[in-house]
Design a protein around this motif. Sequence first.
Motif, PDB file in Angstrom:
ATOM      1  N   SER A 156      62.101  17.677 -33.282  1.00 26.59           N
ATOM      2  CA  SER A 156      60.661  17.794 -33.504  1.00 26.59           C
ATOM      3  C   SER A 156      60.421  18.371 -34.893  1.00 26.59           C
ATOM      4  O   SER A 156      61.348  18.407 -35.709  1.00 26.59           O
ATOM      5  N   CYS A 186      49.981  17.281 -25.983  1.00 27.00           N
ATOM      6  CA  CYS A 186      50.492  18.641 -25.984  1.00 27.00           C
ATOM      7  C   CYS A 186      51.239  18.866 -27.300  1.00 27.00           C
ATOM      8  O   CYS A 186      51.652  17.912 -27.960  1.00 27.00           O
ATOM      9  N   CYS A 187      51.372  20.141 -27.668  1.00 28.45           N
ATOM     10  CA  CYS A 187      51.956  20.422 -28.978  1.00 28.45           C
ATOM     11  C   CYS A 187      52.958  21.571 -28.891  1.00 28.45           C
ATOM     12  O   CYS A 187      52.597  22.706 -28.613  1.00 28.45           O
ATOM     13  N   GLY A 188      54.230  21.236 -29.095  1.00 28.76           N
ATOM     14  CA  GLY A 188      55.288  22.242 -29.181  1.00 28.76           C
ATOM     15  C   GLY A 188      55.676  22.364 -30.643  1.00 28.76           C
ATOM     16  O   GLY A 188      55.237  23.254 -31.357  1.00 28.76           O
ATOM     17  N   GLY A 189      56.472  21.405 -31.121  1.00 24.84           N
ATOM     18  CA  GLY A 189      56.755  21.301 -32.555  1.00 24.84           C
ATOM     19  C   GLY A 189      55.827  20.308 -33.219  1.00 24.84           C
ATOM     20  O   GLY A 189      55.773  20.217 -34.446  1.00 24.84           O
ATOM     21  N   HIS A 240      59.368  11.152 -24.796  1.00 27.97           N
ATOM     22  CA  HIS A 240      59.210  10.440 -26.067  1.00 27.97           C
ATOM     23  C   HIS A 240      60.377  10.684 -27.021  1.00 27.97           C
ATOM     24  O   HIS A 240      60.493  10.015 -28.038  1.00 27.97           O
TER      25      HIS A 240
HETATM   26  C1  LIG Z   1      59.895  18.231 -26.202  1.00 26.27           C
HETATM   27  C2  LIG Z   1      58.733  17.812 -25.432  1.00 26.27           C
HETATM   28  C3  LIG Z   1      57.429  18.141 -25.849  1.00 26.27           C
HETATM   29  C4  LIG Z   1      57.126  19.018 -27.025  1.00 26.27           C
HETATM   30  O1  LIG Z   1      57.583  18.580 -28.260  1.00 26.27           O
HETATM   31  P1  LIG Z   1      56.639  17.982 -29.393  1.00 26.27           P
HETATM   32  O2  LIG Z   1      57.531  17.853 -30.564  1.00 26.27           O
HETATM   33  O3  LIG Z   1      55.509  18.926 -29.618  1.00 26.27           O
HETATM   34  O4  LIG Z   1      56.175  16.663 -28.895  1.00 26.27           O
HETATM   35  C5  LIG Z   1      56.362  17.657 -25.104  1.00 26.27           C
HETATM   36  N1  LIG Z   1      56.541  16.904 -24.014  1.00 26.27           N
HETATM   37  C6  LIG Z   1      57.781  16.580 -23.573  1.00 26.27           C
HETATM   38  C7  LIG Z   1      57.907  15.754 -22.334  1.00 26.27           C
HETATM   39  C8  LIG Z   1      58.907  17.016 -24.266  1.00 26.27           C
HETATM   40  O5  LIG Z   1      60.118  16.674 -23.842  1.00 26.27           O
END
Ligand SMILES: *Cc1c(COP(=O)(O)O)cnc(C)c1O
Length: 455
Positions: free
Chosen positions: A232, A265-268, A114
């Motif tokens: 992010s 899913c949640c990273g940033g 994304h």
């Molecule tokens: C970077 C990434 C994430 C995590 O980032 P968010 O900012 O939380 O969306 C999740 N999925 C994919 C495939 C990524 O490249």
Amino acid sequence: MSKRDFTKILLDENEIPKQWYNIVADMPNKPAPYYSPVTNQPATPDEMSVIFPKELIMQEMTTDRWVDIPDEVRDMYKQWRPSPLYRARALEKLLDTPARIYYKYEGTNATGSHKLNTALPQVFYNKAAGIKRLATETGAGQWGSALSLATSRFGLECTVYMVKVSYEQKPYRRSFMQTFGATVTASPSSLTNCGRSILEKDPNCTGSLGIAISEAVEDAATHSDTNYALGSVLNHVCMHQTIIGLEAKKQLEMVDEYPDVIFACCGGGSNFAGITFPFLMDKFKGKNVRAVAVEPTACPTLTKGVFAYDYGDTAKVAPITKMYTLGHDFVPAGIHAGGLRYHGDSPIVSQLYHDGLIEAQAFGQKACFEAALMFARSEGIVPAPESSHAIRAAIDEALKSKAEGREQVILFNLSGHGYFDFAAYDSYFTGKLDDIEYSEDAVKESIKNLPKIEE
Ligand SMILES: *Cc1c(COP(=O)(O)O)cnc(C)c1O
């Protein structure tokens, strides 16, 4: 054929939204203002203009509900947007669930995630401001890939500080960025003061996202033709991603559906923001819809962190934000979902969680890889290890529906594909993959070093 018989739900390219949705306009409690790491006072637009173009600073602070997508950006979106929405028929069958499962697939562009949704507008606004080069960090490589492609489309240069351990373990991500003309440097590097001082203390340092951010910000702040771009966390990034949820909403309308629950899913926080915010807009008006952020147990920012002001990077050069955090000194274990290893979270997502408007869950990586294989073997797409967290949560929800004999509509975001991640799959197949719990003690230590901000 009933509308609900569709498997792949597509929109026409002129149905790409013309505006992004800014959730800040509708939030009962707005996200807290940014603070300057230099003055410990609220950050001014002037301070931020050292590394960001004016238009993005405005987007960062605006409370307008809708922001126009520039035509040039929309035209580039057309190469792969609107992205498909799928009904996960084969997965439903495998699970024997009465739930109807839909997923929005963001892996259909060249970079496979994304992140290109925000890379393109960020480069567009920087170019319009006369900037010639962008500096950024990348952990797993997806953001660096997206920014490399976007800068090459707009004719800007790109310098990527890639966390050294990834630089060595993911040579193909590096080659991908170089294909699009980016300069890729292993971080910590000898190109910046921050990198040099870390290497002096520890020549073998394998790097971290926090260090790479410090290097990229320093590079941007010390070169007048160069700005910084972040993939992010920030408000404008979350807003650019709302194109995902706006499209998904139209696509579900076409089959007379509305989700009961949405997983990402949640990273940033950016892909979570992207798919859920346009639905939360309805929730603010009373609609019943659950939004669930899914994180790794090795880096459980929302489920185990504290809501506080913290630094975004190691050298304390980026703005201080109020967010759920494990502390800027916390270094998560080297799990394979590299995109989910940030110590903090989006200030907007954090505020929504604090206010009880969204939920969060955490899973170990083994359970996620199991879910990834169930998904791959039924739906035929290999998911990114990050995305497999959303899949795990969606599968568990569908099994709960089955146990309770209850129909419901589940939507999840498939944020990217895993075709660059077979080293991770290989670790799983050969039994080398461990479930790593975060260390409560390490977080307690790290939390002691939060900045003291007087609100
Ligand atoms: C970077 C990434 C994430 C995590 O980032 P968010 O900012 O939380 O969306 C999740 N999925 C994919 C495939 C990524 O490249």
